[in-house]
Design an enzyme around this catalytic site. Sequence first.
Site, PDB file in Angstrom:
ATOM      1  N   LYS A 190     -13.541  -4.777  -0.210  1.00  0.00           N
ATOM      2  CA  LYS A 190     -13.252  -3.354   0.025  1.00  0.00           C
ATOM      3  C   LYS A 190     -12.847  -3.152   1.483  1.00  0.00           C
ATOM      4  O   LYS A 190     -13.461  -3.716   2.398  1.00  0.00           O
ATOM      5  CB  LYS A 190     -14.494  -2.496  -0.276  1.00  0.00           C
ATOM      6  CG  LYS A 190     -14.777  -2.346  -1.762  1.00  0.00           C
ATOM      7  CD  LYS A 190     -16.000  -1.458  -1.957  1.00  0.00           C
ATOM      8  CE  LYS A 190     -16.439  -1.429  -3.396  1.00  0.00           C
ATOM      9  NZ  LYS A 190     -15.551  -0.650  -4.256  1.00  0.00           N
ATOM     10  N   ASP A 243     -28.551  -7.508  -9.998  1.00  0.00           N
ATOM     11  CA  ASP A 243     -27.177  -7.039 -10.187  1.00  0.00           C
ATOM     12  C   ASP A 243     -26.568  -6.499  -8.895  1.00  0.00           C
ATOM     13  O   ASP A 243     -25.367  -6.633  -8.674  1.00  0.00           O
ATOM     14  CB  ASP A 243     -27.162  -5.955 -11.274  1.00  0.00           C
ATOM     15  CG  ASP A 243     -25.751  -5.586 -11.692  1.00  0.00           C
ATOM     16  OD1 ASP A 243     -24.962  -6.513 -11.964  1.00  0.00           O
ATOM     17  OD2 ASP A 243     -25.425  -4.386 -11.745  1.00  0.00           O
ATOM     18  N   HIS A 248     -24.489  -7.347  -3.458  1.00  0.00           N
ATOM     19  CA  HIS A 248     -23.747  -6.324  -2.702  1.00  0.00           C
ATOM     20  C   HIS A 248     -24.536  -5.811  -1.485  1.00  0.00           C
ATOM     21  O   HIS A 248     -24.019  -5.770  -0.373  1.00  0.00           O
ATOM     22  CB  HIS A 248     -23.420  -5.121  -3.583  1.00  0.00           C
ATOM     23  CG  HIS A 248     -22.584  -5.453  -4.774  1.00  0.00           C
ATOM     24  ND1 HIS A 248     -21.663  -6.471  -4.773  1.00  0.00           N
ATOM     25  CD2 HIS A 248     -22.525  -4.904  -5.997  1.00  0.00           C
ATOM     26  CE1 HIS A 248     -21.078  -6.524  -5.951  1.00  0.00           C
ATOM     27  NE2 HIS A 248     -21.579  -5.587  -6.717  1.00  0.00           N
ATOM     28  N   LYS A 343     -28.916   3.493 -10.584  1.00  0.00           N
ATOM     29  CA  LYS A 343     -27.957   4.069 -11.532  1.00  0.00           C
ATOM     30  C   LYS A 343     -28.424   5.460 -11.916  1.00  0.00           C
ATOM     31  O   LYS A 343     -29.603   5.774 -11.812  1.00  0.00           O
ATOM     32  CB  LYS A 343     -27.900   3.187 -12.777  1.00  0.00           C
ATOM     33  CG  LYS A 343     -27.471   1.781 -12.452  1.00  0.00           C
ATOM     34  CD  LYS A 343     -26.550   1.252 -13.507  1.00  0.00           C
ATOM     35  CE  LYS A 343     -25.928  -0.047 -13.096  1.00  0.00           C
ATOM     36  NZ  LYS A 343     -24.656   0.100 -12.405  1.00  0.00           N
TER      37      LYS A 343
END
Length: 496
Positions: A190, A243, A248, A343
């Site tokens: 990114k 995850d 990340h 989430k």
Amino acid sequence: MVSRVIPVDPFDLVIFGATGDLAQRKILPALFRRHCDGQLPQSARILGAARRDMLAAEFRDLVADGLHRGVPDADPDQIRSFLARLDYLALDATEDTDDTTQTTGWQALVDTLGSPQTDRVRVFYFSVGPSLFAPLAEQIWAHGLADTNTRIVVEKPFGHDLASARALNKTLASHFDEGQIYRIDHYLGKETVQNLMAVRFGNMLFEPLWNSQYIDHIQITVAEMVGVAGRESYYDRTGAMRDMMQNHLMQLLCLIAMEPPAKFDPDAVRDEKLKVIRALEPVEPHHIVRGQYVRPTGATSEDLTYRETVGAERSTTESYVALKAHISNWRWAGTPFYLRTGKRLVARSSVINVFFKDAPHSIFGADAGRHANLLTIRLQPDEGITLKVTIKEPGPGGMRLIDVPLDMSFAQALGDNIQNATDAYERLITDVIRGNQTLFMRGDEVEAAWAWTDPIIAGWGARGDVPKPYDSGSTGPGDADLLLRRDGRDWRGIKP
Ligand code: NAP
């Protein structure tokens, strides 16, 4: 102001799993946009491969559909010329067929590609489930499809824990050098994530203050509004820690905390990131909060809980995790890093907040209140940087202080150039073809990240830990707020 488009060297790219979601939604549209920008040389070939038996023409139709959906303003002529580069072969990653008359299978791939050539880069993109990474590496090798000019791209997840990551690294290493293995974490591609390095190491302003003497603490938030629908079974075996946190958020932490590398070179950058991961202290159980989203009171039954979504009434997988990390080195001793991701939160927002310490002595007296600088780096949406500075409140009535933002939205500052910026997959795929590994994770980095993550997950299992419920659309479980409040701090709000 936009960087020049320099065509990459001639290449053959084989996408294993070319009919799958990632290839159709991300990889092929990314290649298409590079094609439109004139970055792919005339002779570049893209070959799709998967088990589904279909003709190259059918594969092109499938890709064309995906492009019409994913790139709505695409020029039809450009689509046509892009499709002309594509070919397709049906093969099974796990099966070999020695029948040389076949037009499918590995031998057909050998016939199509020919022997590796020194003046042509060959890339094999593993856009398939992780259980196929090792069989693919073995088949490529067994069929003499690779040489030193060959690269493989491996999608996440890279292992499920340290043992599986080590085993995978070992299998890949038996066929490929580390310099040929590109482990993708699309977050690193990114624009704004790379900007972290530009901001830190391109400006004299920040680096002298970038340590525990001046920085009180740092918060890293990656909040998502989406739930786990569409990935239920994978997610329920994985959870937010594996995850998102292990890769990340860990990567963001590394870029924020690492020492300046001697140069912007793949191993120099990755050596410094590795040092950060290795300096992370084990996380105390009371410094970590797990959560799972539930239906808010009054919401309709369409607003599914996490457990309803994954169809497991007793699932203890976390859809949210927040933790306090310490980096044991001279630069960061005493400065906590608070990391959270989840989430079904109130907004989609990836942001890093760097809280500077109060001035050592206020010349304005107690009435002026406490004022400290805050540097906010927004990764998405509305990428930009805000520095909160203290000024005098305008007007008569003495010396009252207020905080105002020095705000730079990249979209405002750079206009169309940021809108047209290449997406992560475009940048990463061209980096693979160019042989630049800076934005890819090295094997030892991935293993070190698992070595830090594994004991946390094992601790939950041993203690029978159950995630705390939090309302969909909220900022996460209340215990995550307590994590900071106990230290006399608060999370910065999650804003869209
Ligand atoms: P997917 O939609 O299930 O696609 C899997 C692909 O692999 C299909 O083309 C499938 O086609 C092919 N395949 C399956 N078994 C095969 C075999 N034995 N030999 C050859 N091809 C085989 O999965 P995906 O979502 O695209 O994900 C691919 C990889 O990327 C996974 O590792 C995933 O974790 C990772 N990833 C995906 C995303 C995403 O947004 N989707 C994001 C990050 C990472 P056939 O069944 O016809 O063989």
